[in-house]
Design an enzyme around this catalytic site. Structure first.
Site, PDB file in Angstrom:
ATOM      1  N   GLN A   1      -9.878  -3.987  -4.105  1.00 15.41           N
ATOM      2  CA  GLN A   1     -11.219  -3.574  -3.688  1.00 15.41           C
ATOM      3  C   GLN A   1     -12.200  -3.645  -4.869  1.00 15.41           C
ATOM      4  O   GLN A   1     -13.306  -4.179  -4.732  1.00 15.41           O
ATOM      5  CB  GLN A   1     -11.170  -2.146  -3.119  1.00 15.41           C
ATOM      6  CG  GLN A   1     -12.521  -1.648  -2.652  1.00 15.41           C
ATOM      7  CD  GLN A   1     -13.029  -2.344  -1.393  1.00 15.41           C
ATOM      8  OE1 GLN A   1     -12.355  -2.368  -0.390  1.00 15.41           O
ATOM      9  NE2 GLN A   1     -14.235  -2.900  -1.448  1.00 15.41           N
TER      10      GLN A   1
ATOM     11  N   ASP B   1     -17.272   6.811  -2.282  1.00 19.00           N
ATOM     12  CA  ASP B   1     -16.061   6.701  -1.465  1.00 19.00           C
ATOM     13  C   ASP B   1     -15.816   8.075  -0.844  1.00 19.00           C
ATOM     14  O   ASP B   1     -16.445   9.069  -1.248  1.00 19.00           O
ATOM     15  CB  ASP B   1     -14.881   6.267  -2.358  1.00 19.00           C
ATOM     16  CG  ASP B   1     -13.585   6.032  -1.582  1.00 19.00           C
ATOM     17  OD1 ASP B   1     -13.633   5.893  -0.343  1.00 19.00           O
ATOM     18  OD2 ASP B   1     -12.508   5.997  -2.223  1.00 19.00           O
TER      19      ASP B   1
ATOM     20  N   ARG C   1     -13.535  -9.065   0.856  1.00 18.17           N
ATOM     21  CA  ARG C   1     -12.101  -8.791   0.632  1.00 18.17           C
ATOM     22  C   ARG C   1     -11.292 -10.036   0.977  1.00 18.17           C
ATOM     23  O   ARG C   1     -10.340 -10.388   0.280  1.00 18.17           O
ATOM     24  CB  ARG C   1     -11.626  -7.612   1.509  1.00 18.17           C
ATOM     25  CG  ARG C   1     -12.167  -6.249   1.114  1.00 18.17           C
ATOM     26  CD  ARG C   1     -11.593  -5.753  -0.201  1.00 18.17           C
ATOM     27  NE  ARG C   1     -10.141  -5.607  -0.194  1.00 18.17           N
ATOM     28  CZ  ARG C   1      -9.465  -4.561   0.281  1.00 18.17           C
ATOM     29  NH1 ARG C   1     -10.127  -3.533   0.790  1.00 18.17           N
ATOM     30  NH2 ARG C   1      -8.143  -4.513   0.235  1.00 18.17           N
TER      31      ARG C   1
ATOM     32  N   ARG D   1       0.884  -1.174   0.000  1.00 16.84           N
ATOM     33  CA  ARG D   1       0.000   0.000   0.000  1.00 16.84           C
ATOM     34  C   ARG D   1       0.915   1.215   0.000  1.00 16.84           C
ATOM     35  O   ARG D   1       1.641   1.455   0.984  1.00 16.84           O
ATOM     36  CB  ARG D   1      -0.923   0.004   1.218  1.00 16.84           C
ATOM     37  CG  ARG D   1      -1.658   1.319   1.379  1.00 16.84           C
ATOM     38  CD  ARG D   1      -2.832   1.238   2.314  1.00 16.84           C
ATOM     39  NE  ARG D   1      -3.944   0.520   1.719  1.00 16.84           N
ATOM     40  CZ  ARG D   1      -5.189   0.537   2.191  1.00 16.84           C
ATOM     41  NH1 ARG D   1      -5.483   1.226   3.270  1.00 16.84           N
ATOM     42  NH2 ARG D   1      -6.148  -0.131   1.586  1.00 16.84           N
TER      43      ARG D   1
ATOM     44  N   CYS E   1     -16.450   1.285  -0.278  1.00 14.00           N
ATOM     45  CA  CYS E   1     -15.287   0.452   0.060  1.00 14.00           C
ATOM     46  C   CYS E   1     -14.968   0.502   1.549  1.00 14.00           C
ATOM     47  O   CYS E   1     -14.274  -0.373   2.057  1.00 14.00           O
ATOM     48  CB  CYS E   1     -14.082   0.891  -0.761  1.00 14.00           C
ATOM     49  SG  CYS E   1     -13.656   2.627  -0.534  1.00 14.00           S
TER      50      CYS E   1
ATOM     51  N   HIS F   1      -7.058   0.949  -6.758  1.00 13.69           N
ATOM     52  CA  HIS F   1      -7.314   0.024  -5.644  1.00 13.69           C
ATOM     53  C   HIS F   1      -7.914  -1.259  -6.246  1.00 13.69           C
ATOM     54  O   HIS F   1      -9.101  -1.555  -6.074  1.00 13.69           O
ATOM     55  CB  HIS F   1      -8.256   0.678  -4.624  1.00 13.69           C
ATOM     56  CG  HIS F   1      -8.257   0.014  -3.282  1.00 13.69           C
ATOM     57  ND1 HIS F   1      -7.481  -1.093  -2.987  1.00 13.69           N
ATOM     58  CD2 HIS F   1      -8.955   0.294  -2.131  1.00 13.69           C
ATOM     59  CE1 HIS F   1      -7.700  -1.449  -1.732  1.00 13.69           C
ATOM     60  NE2 HIS F   1      -8.576  -0.626  -1.199  1.00 13.69           N
TER      61      HIS F   1
END
Ligand code: CP
Ligand code: NVA
Length: 319
Positions: free
Chosen positions: A139, A231, A299, A109, A271, A136
């Site tokens: 996700q 988001d 996930r 990340r 998310c 991402h």
């Protein structure tokens, strides 16, 4: 159960996978999920180690990767950037070479997508993107997997994203284009998606039949949507311009009246983490139309499928 095969070494963005590969990973992950929940244990990654480098905070990504590889018989190393020599100036390339001698996969990340590209170029083990400023993919793949699970025939759907044209919007857009979904993105002009990513999505869509709509018009985007996604307005690393962003995005909130303008039965996605009262109201998030916790749980299952697909290939290669 046959582990899906993927051609790419790394998962840096969703375009590293074909539609067929995605659907095979969805099918495999759904089976893994069903059997895991029934008490079966799968040791597909026995003896393998995943290094997880985090430059930013995380709840879901960290815990789902760590738990996921443990369930598959492997081991995870949590490497916060501040605790390794990267923070003291060791290069990304040197770090990648060194880690490749110890572990069988690296999940990262990072703030800048370029960091991930540098790492993947030097690492001889698979590198998986756990979020960058641009993408991402884990996700977005989980989100389309969540949609797929609701109907594995995967009929043509329309997913509308309302809000900041950020890493999430980019990955949902590209992934939808690859899968042949219709994707609408409603954002203010100054915070719309990256131009080159929009062009890439249109180019992919021209061969998959996906319809793309990039607009500032919220009602236009929401009309006919079966999935409404949002988001945060201020992503990690964007704190400096927060006030300006919030002002520009102040109309781009998923509320009950907005949800009622979408297709009947439209589901709401996020998310997480969410900022209630900004991009989404508490009422919508808590309603029975919200599937955000299904996404969060998935996930784990989808990433187990991804780790099997990317890391077991490396295991074979090492032999
Ligand atoms: N959605 C997501 O990636 O959450 P975390 O930031 O908690 O990992
Ligand atoms: N766009 C958000 C996603 C968090 C999972 C961020 O980058 O902070």
């Amino acid at each position: 159960m046959k582990i899906p095969s993927v051609a790419a070494k790394d998962l840096l963005t969703v375009t590293d996978l074909t539609r067929q590969e995605m659907l095979e990973i969805f099918k495999f992950s759904a089976k893994l999920k069903k059997e895991t929940l029934a008490g079966k244990r799968h040791k597909f990654l026995e003896g393998l180690t995943l290094a997880m480098i985090f430059e930013k905070s995380s709840t879901r990504t960290r815990v789902s990767f760590e738990t996921g590889i443990f369930q598959l018989g492997g081991y995870a190393l949590f490497l916060s950037k501040g605790d390794i020599q990267l923070a003291r100036g060791e290069t990304v390339a040197d770090t990648a070479r060194v880690l490749s001698g110890y572990v069988d996969g690296i999940m990262v990340r990072a703030y800048e997508h370029g960091t991930l590209i540098d790492l993947a170029r030097t690492a001889t083990v698979p590198v998986i993107n756990g979020l960058t400023d641009l993408y991402h993919p884990c996700q977005a793949l989980t989100d389309y997997f969540t949609i797929y699970e609701r109907d594995p025939a995967f009929p043509r759907i329309k997913l509308t994203y309302v809000g900041d044209g950020n890493n999430m919007a980019h990955s949902l857009l590209l992934c939808g284009a690859i899968l042949g979904a219709d994707v609408a993105i409603a954002s203010p002009k100054e915070y719309t998606c990256d131009r080159s990513i929009i062009e890439r999505a249109f180019s992919i869509a021209s061969s998959t039949g996906s319809r793309i709509d990039i607009t500032t018009n919220i009602d236009q985007a929401v009309a006919g949507a079966q999935y409404l996604y949002t988001d945060v307005w201020v992503s990690m690393g964007q704190e400096k311009g927060a006030a300006k962003r919030k002002k520009a995005l102040s109309r781009y909130t998923i509320t009950m009246p907005l949800l009622n303008k979408a297709a009947p039965g439209c589901r709401v996605m996020h998310c997480l983490p969410a900022h209630r009262g900004e991009e989404i109201t508490d009422e919508v998030l808590a309603s029975n139309r919200s599937i955000v916790f299904e996404q969060a749980e998935n996930r784990l299952h989808l990433q187990k499928g991804l780790m099997c697909a990317f890391m077991s290939k490396h295991k074979l290669f090492k032999k």
